[in-house]
Design a protein around this motif. Structure first.
Motif, mmCIF file in Angstrom:
data_model
loop_
_atom_site.group_PDB
_atom_site.id
_atom_site.type_symbol
_atom_site.label_atom_id
_atom_site.label_comp_id
_atom_site.label_asym_id
_atom_site.label_seq_id
_atom_site.Cartn_x
_atom_site.Cartn_y
_atom_site.Cartn_z
ATOM 1 N N SER A 79 0.829 -1.213 0.000
ATOM 2 C CA SER A 79 0.000 0.000 0.000
ATOM 3 C C SER A 79 0.863 1.263 0.000
ATOM 4 O O SER A 79 2.035 1.232 0.407
ATOM 5 N N ALA A 80 0.260 2.364 -0.435
ATOM 6 C CA ALA A 80 0.975 3.648 -0.458
ATOM 7 C C ALA A 80 1.387 4.043 0.952
ATOM 8 O O ALA A 80 0.655 3.806 1.912
ATOM 9 N N GLY A 81 2.556 4.658 1.059
ATOM 10 C CA GLY A 81 2.991 5.174 2.352
ATOM 11 C C GLY A 81 4.212 4.476 2.895
ATOM 12 O O GLY A 81 4.937 5.029 3.713
ATOM 13 N N LYS A 84 7.652 5.955 0.185
ATOM 14 C CA LYS A 84 7.211 7.309 -0.139
ATOM 15 C C LYS A 84 8.077 7.988 -1.195
ATOM 16 O O LYS A 84 7.667 8.980 -1.779
ATOM 17 N N SER A 104 2.643 8.409 -1.167
ATOM 18 C CA SER A 104 2.117 9.438 -2.059
ATOM 19 C C SER A 104 3.218 10.408 -2.495
ATOM 20 O O SER A 104 3.995 10.881 -1.658
ATOM 21 N N ASN A 158 0.829 6.887 -6.676
ATOM 22 C CA ASN A 158 -0.167 7.542 -5.823
ATOM 23 C C ASN A 158 0.180 9.031 -5.741
ATOM 24 O O ASN A 158 1.264 9.407 -5.285
ATOM 25 N N ASN A 194 -4.995 10.381 -4.431
ATOM 26 C CA ASN A 194 -5.280 10.292 -3.000
ATOM 27 C C ASN A 194 -5.967 11.586 -2.554
ATOM 28 O O ASN A 194 -5.322 12.622 -2.426
ATOM 29 N N LYS A 234 -8.609 7.305 -4.142
ATOM 30 C CA LYS A 234 -8.509 6.699 -2.794
ATOM 31 C C LYS A 234 -9.367 7.473 -1.807
ATOM 32 O O LYS A 234 -9.185 8.682 -1.612
ATOM 33 N N THR A 262 -9.720 1.459 1.950
ATOM 34 C CA THR A 262 -9.777 2.881 2.250
ATOM 35 C C THR A 262 -8.437 3.339 2.816
ATOM 36 O O THR A 262 -7.565 2.523 3.129
ATOM 37 N N GLY A 294 -4.287 -0.832 10.160
ATOM 38 C CA GLY A 294 -4.374 -2.146 10.792
ATOM 39 C C GLY A 294 -5.753 -2.556 11.269
ATOM 40 O O GLY A 294 -6.783 -2.170 10.697
ATOM 41 N N VAL A 321 -8.182 -2.313 0.982
ATOM 42 C CA VAL A 321 -7.046 -2.096 1.881
ATOM 43 C C VAL A 321 -7.536 -1.733 3.276
ATOM 44 O O VAL A 321 -8.497 -0.981 3.422
ATOM 45 N N GLY A 323 -6.199 -3.404 7.308
ATOM 46 C CA GLY A 323 -6.239 -4.468 8.303
ATOM 47 C C GLY A 323 -6.230 -5.866 7.731
ATOM 48 O O GLY A 323 -6.824 -6.774 8.312
ATOM 49 N N MET A 343 -1.575 -3.621 1.346
ATOM 50 C CA MET A 343 -1.341 -3.795 2.787
ATOM 51 C C MET A 343 0.021 -3.243 3.203
ATOM 52 O O MET A 343 0.938 -3.187 2.371
ATOM 53 N N ILE A 344 0.101 -2.813 4.467
ATOM 54 C CA ILE A 344 1.379 -2.388 5.056
ATOM 55 C C ILE A 344 1.540 -3.008 6.442
ATOM 56 O O ILE A 344 2.539 -3.655 6.744
ATOM 57 N N THR A 345 0.522 -2.804 7.294
ATOM 58 C CA THR A 345 0.685 -3.069 8.726
ATOM 59 C C THR A 345 1.045 -4.526 9.025
ATOM 60 O O THR A 345 1.801 -4.799 9.960
#
Ligand SMILES: Cc1cc2nc3c(=O)[nH]c(=O)nc-3n(C[C@H](O)[C@H](O)[C@H](O)COP(=O)(O)O)c2cc1C
Length: 407
Positions: A79-81, A84, A104, A158, A194, A234, A262, A294, A321, A323, A343-345
């Motif tokens: 996922s974005a973030g 960066k 982003s 993004n 975004n 987004k 989201t 998450g 997206v 959790g 996903m990231i968390t």
């Protein structure tokens, strides 16, 4: 073979559990920076890439999916973030990702918000993020990525609007998005716009219909004419159903290709997680600032996916997206209507092997439900309401169906 990969993943899961407390001793932003540096190193030469693939990759033809003309080897995306400044694209395929969304990125160089900007919430499996869109700016990053070969990885770009002034000026904000999208017109496979960063000085002004219309008209005039990449929007997690519907209807009206559902959840509406983690919150978290990833987001984002899939009658691409920690979580988002996932968390709490473990689990779940491809599962547990003839005509003429129910 699947058994051996399962065993391999189990060993890495245990190892990650042993090392996680050491990583968690570090300041979260420092840990993010260190892990990124590790990823850059692993991606820097063919030998480390091959070893990483051996330890973390997974392929299965049932995971192949074509979305808006783009062929993904699997639906599991970063996922974005996380990335960066777009520095880690060489290692993502070896880690098992089918796609990665970079950014982003903003039109101007963005230092982000001052002070401590990341907070772990271990009990809630969540990160409170107060970054504020820190990145090196679209010019520098696009020139670095200009001739990059992403190989089998599909890449999303993004674009967010620069977070450098407290006032919102519509024309300037639109110019900022257009600058980034133009600079990246030949880089990557799809765009995400975004409009939902919860950590900017001027809020989320594109929830307003008139502002959104102006942005999407400019995007169609200036970007559709120079790039044929799919464009996704987004959305925030904490919108009311009425607000979601305004944005979704706007996306349909302006022929956007899809939505990413989201972004992060604002703590204001999810205080119980903060209270559980920091009972006296003695200034640990920035008051009224930041937003959560998450587990606290899991149900919220799935509900939004369910609603949007029904409202659009499956006509728009949904990237799900929020959790996702297990194959079951991923499958729930797919069967609710998402074709792709971000996903990231989970990487932070469960470790990088979980990316291929989710892919492996998805194959199992598809088989259990008797599907032979991922496409067949999309929206399969979110049946659409039967339409009257009148609404069928409306849908066929590409209008929005007012009678869609909230799941
Ligand atoms: C550290 C961090 C930074 C993020 N930065 C961005 C960002 O720059 N742009 C964006 O669209 N989303 C950003 N997000 C939100 C994620 O893309 C994603 O929507 C959210 O984390 C939910 O997914 P997860 O629960 O798997 O982490 C960020 C999330 C995290 C954890």
């Amino acid at each position: 073979m699947s058994f051996i990969i399962g065993l391999r993943n189990f060993v890495f899961k245990v190892l990650y559990r042993i090392f996680r407390p050491i990583i968690f001793l570090m300041d979260p932003e420092q840990a993010h920076y260190t892990l990124k540096k590790g990823g850059v190193f692993l991606g820097s030469n063919p030998i480390t890439r091959a070893i990483t693939s051996l330890l973390f990759d997974y392929n299965h033809r049932m995971l192949n999916i074509e979305v808006d003309g783009i062929k993904y080897r699997n639906p599991v995306g970063l996922s974005a973030g996380f990335d960066k400044d777009g520095e880690l694209t060489k290692i993502y395929p070896s880690l098992g990702f089918g796609l990665a969304e970079l950014g982003s990125f903003t039109g101007e160089v963005c230092p982000g918000n001052p002070g401590k900007r990341l907070f772990r919430m271990v009990k809630s499996k969540s990160i409170v993020v107060w970054y504020g869109l820190n990145n090196l700016g679209a010019e520098k990053i696009s020139s670095r990525l200009a001739n990059a070969d992403f190989g089998r990885l599909k890449v999303g770009i993004n674009a967010a609007k620069s977070n450098v002034t407290p006032e919102f000026v519509l024309e300037e904000s639109i110019r900022d998005y257009i600058k980034t999208l133009t600079l990246f017109k030949d880089i990557g496979d799809y765009f995400t716009i975004n409009i939902s960063c919860p950590n900017t000085q001027d809020g989320e002004p594109f929830v307003d219909k008139a502002n959104l219309d102006a942005l999407l008209i400019a995007v169609n005039q200036k970007i559709r004419t120079i790039s044929n990449k799919p464009i996704y929007i987004k959305l925030a997690a904490d919108l009311s159903l009425a607000e979601i519907d305004v944005i979704i209807d706007g996306c349909i009206e302006h022929k956007m290709d899809g939505v990413v559902l989201t972004n992060l959840a604002k703590p204001d509406m999810n205080q119980e997680h903060i209270a559980a983690e920091y009972p006296s919150n003695l200034g640990v978290l920035p008051k009224g600032k930041g937003a959560m990833s998450g587990l606290p987001l899991q149900r919220i984002s799935t509900n939004v996916i369910r609603h949007v899939y029904r409202r659009t009658r499956g006509s728009m691409t949904i990237i799900g997206v929020g959790g996702i920690f297990t194959a079951k979580d991923a499958y729930e988002k797919i069967t609710s209507g998402a074709s792709l996932l971000h996903m990231i968390t989970t990487m932070i709490f469960d470790g990088p092997q979980n990316i291929n473990e989710i892919n492996r689990g998805l194959v199992q779940l598809l088989k259990e439900d008797g599907f032979t491809s991922l496409e067949q599962a999309v929206g399969s547990r979110n049946p659409l309401p039967i339409l009257s003839q009148e609404s069928v005509d409306l849908t066929e003429s590409n209008d929005v169906n007012d009678s869609a129910e909230v799941a």
